[in-house]
Design a protein around this motif. Structure first.
Motif, short mmCIF file in Angstrom:
data_model
loop_
_atom_site.label_atom_id
_atom_site.label_comp_id
_atom_site.label_asym_id
_atom_site.label_seq_id
_atom_site.Cartn_x
_atom_site.Cartn_y
_atom_site.Cartn_z
N LEU A 257 0.83 -1.20 0.00
CA LEU A 257 0.00 0.00 0.00
C LEU A 257 0.86 1.26 0.00
O LEU A 257 0.52 2.26 -0.63
N HIS B 131 2.99 5.72 -2.66
CA HIS B 131 3.28 6.97 -1.95
C HIS B 131 4.78 7.22 -1.87
O HIS B 131 5.23 8.37 -2.01
N ARG C 249 -0.67 10.27 4.81
CA ARG C 249 -1.55 9.62 3.82
C ARG C 249 -1.48 8.10 3.92
O ARG C 249 -2.49 7.41 3.83
N ARG D 187 -3.34 7.06 7.03
CA ARG D 187 -4.78 7.12 6.81
C ARG D 187 -5.25 5.91 6.01
O ARG D 187 -6.29 5.31 6.31
N ASP D 188 -4.50 5.54 5.00
CA ASP D 188 -4.85 4.37 4.19
C ASP D 188 -4.83 3.09 5.02
O ASP D 188 -5.54 2.12 4.71
#
Length: 293
Positions: A93, A97, A248, A251-252
Protein backbone atom coordinates in the motif's frame (compact mmCIF):
# COMPACT_ATOMS: atom_id res chain seq x y z
CA UNK A 1 1.09 -30.94 36.79
CA UNK A 2 0.74 -34.19 34.91
CA UNK A 3 2.56 -34.80 31.59
CA UNK A 4 -0.77 -34.58 29.79
CA UNK A 5 -1.27 -31.07 31.17
CA UNK A 6 2.22 -29.81 30.35
CA UNK A 7 2.66 -27.31 27.52
CA UNK A 8 6.40 -26.78 28.06
CA UNK A 9 8.67 -29.13 26.11
CA UNK A 10 11.28 -28.95 28.87
CA UNK A 11 8.84 -30.71 31.22
CA UNK A 12 9.38 -33.88 29.18
CA UNK A 13 12.30 -36.17 30.10
CA UNK A 14 14.10 -34.96 26.99
CA UNK A 15 13.36 -32.50 24.21
CA UNK A 16 13.88 -34.35 20.90
CA UNK A 17 17.31 -33.58 19.50
CA UNK A 18 15.99 -32.17 16.22
CA UNK A 19 13.72 -29.75 18.09
CA UNK A 20 16.34 -28.33 20.44
CA UNK A 21 17.71 -25.52 18.22
CA UNK A 22 14.19 -24.29 17.41
CA UNK A 23 13.15 -24.63 21.05
CA UNK A 24 16.06 -22.47 22.21
CA UNK A 25 15.13 -19.72 19.74
CA UNK A 26 11.79 -19.27 21.52
CA UNK A 27 13.59 -17.91 24.59
CA UNK A 28 14.90 -14.87 22.67
CA UNK A 29 12.24 -12.18 23.15
CA UNK A 30 12.06 -8.37 23.28
CA UNK A 31 12.26 -8.56 27.07
CA UNK A 32 15.13 -11.06 27.08
CA UNK A 33 17.08 -10.61 23.85
CA UNK A 34 20.44 -11.80 25.24
CA UNK A 35 21.26 -15.12 26.92
CA UNK A 36 24.29 -16.93 28.30
CA UNK A 37 24.79 -20.67 27.90
CA UNK A 38 24.09 -21.29 31.59
CA UNK A 39 20.99 -19.10 31.47
CA UNK A 40 19.58 -20.95 28.45
CA UNK A 41 20.35 -24.26 30.08
CA UNK A 42 18.45 -23.31 33.24
CA UNK A 43 15.50 -21.79 31.38
CA UNK A 44 15.14 -24.62 28.88
CA UNK A 45 15.81 -27.49 31.26
CA UNK A 46 18.37 -28.89 28.84
CA UNK A 47 21.83 -30.03 29.98
CA UNK A 48 24.58 -27.52 29.20
CA UNK A 49 26.26 -29.91 26.76
CA UNK A 50 23.02 -30.44 24.82
CA UNK A 51 22.32 -26.72 24.89
CA UNK A 52 25.77 -25.92 23.53
CA UNK A 53 25.41 -28.39 20.64
CA UNK A 54 22.10 -26.79 19.66
CA UNK A 55 23.61 -23.30 19.92
CA UNK A 56 26.48 -24.29 17.63
CA UNK A 57 23.98 -25.39 14.98
CA UNK A 58 22.18 -22.05 15.27
CA UNK A 59 25.49 -20.17 15.05
CA UNK A 60 26.54 -22.15 11.99
CA UNK A 61 23.45 -21.02 10.09
CA UNK A 62 23.57 -17.47 11.56
CA UNK A 63 20.36 -17.76 13.56
CA UNK A 64 22.36 -16.82 16.64
CA UNK A 65 25.52 -14.78 17.06
CA UNK A 66 27.90 -14.77 19.98
CA UNK A 67 29.01 -11.57 21.66
CA UNK A 68 31.74 -12.52 24.15
CA UNK A 69 29.96 -15.02 26.43
CA UNK A 70 26.43 -14.03 25.42
CA UNK A 71 24.15 -14.94 22.52
CA UNK A 72 21.61 -12.90 20.59
CA UNK A 73 19.56 -13.36 17.41
CA UNK A 74 21.62 -13.40 14.21
CA UNK A 75 21.45 -11.99 10.69
CA UNK A 76 19.69 -15.00 9.18
CA UNK A 77 16.54 -14.18 11.14
CA UNK A 78 16.76 -10.57 9.97
CA UNK A 79 16.92 -11.74 6.35
CA UNK A 80 14.03 -14.14 6.84
CA UNK A 81 12.01 -11.36 8.45
CA UNK A 82 12.73 -9.11 5.47
CA UNK A 83 11.54 -11.80 3.06
CA UNK A 84 8.39 -12.43 5.09
CA UNK A 85 7.53 -8.75 5.46
CA UNK A 86 8.34 -7.80 1.86
CA UNK A 87 4.94 -9.10 0.81
CA UNK A 88 3.10 -7.38 3.66
CA UNK A 89 -0.04 -5.38 2.78
CA UNK A 90 1.30 -2.20 4.41
CA UNK A 91 4.41 -2.17 2.24
CA UNK A 92 2.41 -2.77 -0.95
CA UNK A 93 0.00 0.00 0.00
CA UNK A 94 2.84 2.38 0.83
CA UNK A 95 4.89 1.85 -2.34
CA UNK A 96 2.96 4.27 -4.62
CA UNK A 97 3.28 6.97 -1.95
CA UNK A 98 7.02 6.32 -1.62
CA UNK A 99 7.44 6.56 -5.39
CA UNK A 100 5.46 9.82 -5.45
CA UNK A 101 7.61 11.26 -2.65
CA UNK A 102 10.74 10.34 -4.61
CA UNK A 103 9.41 12.11 -7.71
CA UNK A 104 8.57 15.25 -5.72
CA UNK A 105 11.90 15.50 -3.87
CA UNK A 106 14.34 13.71 -6.18
CA UNK A 107 15.79 12.04 -3.05
CA UNK A 108 16.12 8.36 -2.17
CA UNK A 109 13.15 7.20 -0.09
CA UNK A 110 13.26 4.23 2.30
CA UNK A 111 10.70 2.14 4.22
CA UNK A 112 12.11 0.59 7.40
CA UNK A 113 10.50 -1.45 10.17
CA UNK A 114 11.22 -2.71 13.66
CA UNK A 115 11.20 -6.45 14.36
CA UNK A 116 11.77 -7.18 18.04
CA UNK A 117 14.99 -5.20 18.60
CA UNK A 118 16.14 -5.47 14.98
CA UNK A 119 15.54 -2.59 12.58
CA UNK A 120 15.70 -3.32 8.88
CA UNK A 121 14.94 -1.65 5.57
CA UNK A 122 12.34 -3.37 3.37
CA UNK A 123 12.09 -0.91 0.48
CA UNK A 124 14.23 1.75 -1.18
CA UNK A 125 12.98 3.97 -4.00
CA UNK A 126 15.85 5.73 -5.75
CA UNK A 127 17.16 6.67 -9.18
CA UNK A 128 20.56 6.59 -10.93
CA UNK A 129 20.79 10.37 -10.43
CA UNK A 130 20.06 10.10 -6.70
CA UNK A 131 20.99 6.60 -5.53
CA UNK A 132 20.65 5.47 -1.93
CA UNK A 133 24.19 5.32 -0.60
CA UNK A 134 23.67 4.26 3.01
CA UNK A 135 20.38 2.35 3.01
CA UNK A 136 19.97 -0.97 1.21
CA UNK A 137 17.01 -3.36 1.05
CA UNK A 138 17.33 -6.04 3.73
CA UNK A 139 20.02 -4.10 5.59
CA UNK A 140 19.93 -4.10 9.37
CA UNK A 141 20.02 -0.63 10.97
CA UNK A 142 21.69 0.55 14.14
CA UNK A 143 18.82 1.64 16.40
CA UNK A 144 21.08 4.13 18.16
CA UNK A 145 22.00 6.17 15.06
CA UNK A 146 20.27 7.95 12.19
CA UNK A 147 16.95 9.70 11.61
CA UNK A 148 15.11 6.55 10.46
CA UNK A 149 16.27 4.62 13.53
CA UNK A 150 15.39 7.52 15.81
CA UNK A 151 11.77 7.36 14.62
CA UNK A 152 11.62 3.57 15.05
CA UNK A 153 13.05 3.83 18.56
CA UNK A 154 10.85 6.78 19.56
CA UNK A 155 7.66 4.78 18.96
CA UNK A 156 8.96 1.31 19.85
CA UNK A 157 7.48 -0.72 22.73
CA UNK A 158 8.69 0.50 26.11
CA UNK A 159 10.78 -2.61 26.82
CA UNK A 160 12.68 -2.11 23.56
CA UNK A 161 13.22 1.60 24.27
CA UNK A 162 14.53 0.91 27.76
CA UNK A 163 16.93 -1.76 26.55
CA UNK A 164 18.36 0.22 23.62
CA UNK A 165 18.61 3.53 25.46
CA UNK A 166 20.20 1.97 28.54
CA UNK A 167 22.83 0.33 26.35
CA UNK A 168 23.45 3.56 24.42
CA UNK A 169 23.83 5.68 27.54
CA UNK A 170 26.04 3.14 29.25
CA UNK A 171 28.40 3.21 26.26
CA UNK A 172 28.19 6.98 25.60
CA UNK A 173 27.03 8.65 28.85
CA UNK A 174 28.10 12.14 27.70
CA UNK A 175 25.56 12.05 24.84
CA UNK A 176 22.56 11.30 27.06
CA UNK A 177 21.19 14.88 27.41
CA UNK A 178 21.46 15.44 23.66
CA UNK A 179 19.88 12.08 22.78
CA UNK A 180 17.06 12.61 25.29
CA UNK A 181 16.31 15.98 23.70
CA UNK A 182 16.17 14.53 20.18
CA UNK A 183 14.14 11.52 21.29
CA UNK A 184 11.61 13.73 23.06
CA UNK A 185 11.32 16.05 20.08
CA UNK A 186 10.75 13.13 17.72
CA UNK A 187 7.95 11.83 19.95
CA UNK A 188 6.42 15.33 20.09
CA UNK A 189 6.78 16.50 16.47
CA UNK A 190 6.72 13.06 14.75
CA UNK A 191 9.82 13.91 12.72
CA UNK A 192 13.55 13.28 12.90
CA UNK A 193 16.53 14.87 11.19
CA UNK A 194 20.21 14.02 11.29
CA UNK A 195 23.02 15.91 9.61
CA UNK A 196 26.68 15.00 9.90
CA UNK A 197 29.39 17.43 10.99
CA UNK A 198 30.04 17.88 7.29
CA UNK A 199 26.56 18.88 6.09
CA UNK A 200 27.40 18.32 2.44
CA UNK A 201 27.91 14.63 3.12
CA UNK A 202 24.72 13.74 4.94
CA UNK A 203 21.25 15.01 5.72
CA UNK A 204 18.60 12.41 6.55
CA UNK A 205 14.95 13.01 7.40
CA UNK A 206 12.37 10.55 8.74
CA UNK A 207 8.72 10.33 9.80
CA UNK A 208 6.55 7.58 11.38
CA UNK A 209 3.69 5.61 9.83
CA UNK A 210 0.95 4.24 12.10
CA UNK A 211 -1.78 1.65 11.69
CA UNK A 212 -5.39 1.97 12.80
CA UNK A 213 -4.79 1.02 16.43
CA UNK A 214 -2.01 3.61 16.78
CA UNK A 215 0.93 1.22 16.68
CA UNK A 216 3.99 2.09 14.63
CA UNK A 217 4.17 0.38 11.23
CA UNK A 218 7.34 1.84 9.72
CA UNK A 219 9.69 4.79 9.42
CA UNK A 220 9.89 6.61 6.08
CA UNK A 221 13.30 8.09 5.36
CA UNK A 222 14.59 10.70 2.92
CA UNK A 223 18.31 10.43 2.21
CA UNK A 224 20.17 13.54 1.10
CA UNK A 225 23.87 12.92 0.51
CA UNK A 226 26.86 14.47 -1.25
CA UNK A 227 24.89 17.54 -2.19
CA UNK A 228 24.76 21.21 -1.34
CA UNK A 229 23.43 21.76 2.20
CA UNK A 230 19.71 22.55 1.90
CA UNK A 231 18.39 26.00 2.68
CA UNK A 232 15.91 26.35 5.51
CA UNK A 233 13.08 26.80 3.02
CA UNK A 234 14.04 23.65 1.11
CA UNK A 235 14.46 21.65 4.30
CA UNK A 236 11.04 22.72 5.59
CA UNK A 237 9.48 21.87 2.22
CA UNK A 238 11.03 18.39 2.21
CA UNK A 239 9.93 17.79 5.80
CA UNK A 240 6.43 18.89 4.78
CA UNK A 241 6.28 16.47 1.85
CA UNK A 242 7.63 13.65 4.02
CA UNK A 243 5.07 14.43 6.73
CA UNK A 244 2.24 14.42 4.15
CA UNK A 245 3.32 11.05 2.76
CA UNK A 246 3.47 9.51 6.24
CA UNK A 247 0.03 10.87 7.06
CA UNK A 248 -1.55 9.62 3.82
CA UNK A 249 -0.14 6.11 4.22
CA UNK A 250 -1.29 6.05 7.85
CA UNK A 251 -4.78 7.12 6.81
CA UNK A 252 -4.85 4.37 4.19
CA UNK A 253 -3.90 1.91 6.95
CA UNK A 254 -6.87 3.03 9.05
CA UNK A 255 -5.27 5.64 11.32
CA UNK A 256 -8.00 8.22 12.10
CA UNK A 257 -6.59 10.08 15.11
CA UNK A 258 -5.33 13.66 15.01
CA UNK A 259 -2.06 13.92 13.10
CA UNK A 260 0.76 15.48 15.15
CA UNK A 261 3.47 15.91 12.52
CA UNK A 262 4.57 19.56 12.45
CA UNK A 263 7.63 20.49 10.33
CA UNK A 264 7.60 24.20 11.25
CA UNK A 265 7.48 23.47 14.99
CA UNK A 266 10.16 20.79 14.58
CA UNK A 267 12.65 23.17 12.92
CA UNK A 268 11.78 25.98 15.33
CA UNK A 269 12.65 23.84 18.36
CA UNK A 270 15.91 22.62 16.81
CA UNK A 271 16.94 26.23 16.18
CA UNK A 272 15.81 27.46 19.60
CA UNK A 273 18.05 24.99 21.44
CA UNK A 274 20.99 25.71 19.12
CA UNK A 275 21.01 22.23 17.65
CA UNK A 276 20.30 23.50 14.16
CA UNK A 277 21.67 26.75 12.70
CA UNK A 278 21.49 28.56 9.37
CA UNK A 279 23.41 31.39 7.72
CA UNK A 280 21.77 34.74 7.16
CA UNK A 281 19.15 35.01 4.41
CA UNK A 282 20.31 34.76 0.82
CA UNK A 283 18.54 34.79 -2.52
CA UNK A 284 17.53 31.14 -2.05
CA UNK A 285 16.93 31.18 1.71
CA UNK A 286 19.07 30.37 4.72
CA UNK A 287 21.71 27.70 4.34
CA UNK A 288 22.16 24.91 6.85
CA UNK A 289 25.55 25.31 8.51
CA UNK A 290 25.66 23.16 11.62
CA UNK A 291 24.05 20.21 13.36
CA UNK A 292 26.43 18.90 16.02
CA UNK A 293 25.51 15.23 16.47
Amino acid sequence: MSPAQSTNPSDDPAVPTLERPLYLLTFFTAKEPVWTLSGLSRASGLPSASCLRAIRVLEKYQFLRRDHMQYRLGSQLVRLSANAMASSPSRRLALPHLEHLHRLTGLAVSWSVLESQEALTLEVVASPEHPAERVQVGAALDLSAGAVSRVLLAFAPQEVRRSVLASLWAEHPHTRPHQELLDGLTRKAWLALEVSRQPADRCDLAAPVFQGDGRLVASIGLERSRSTPPSRAVLEQELGLLNQAAQRISRDLGYTREWQGDPAFFLQILESVNVLAFTEASSVGNDLVNYPI
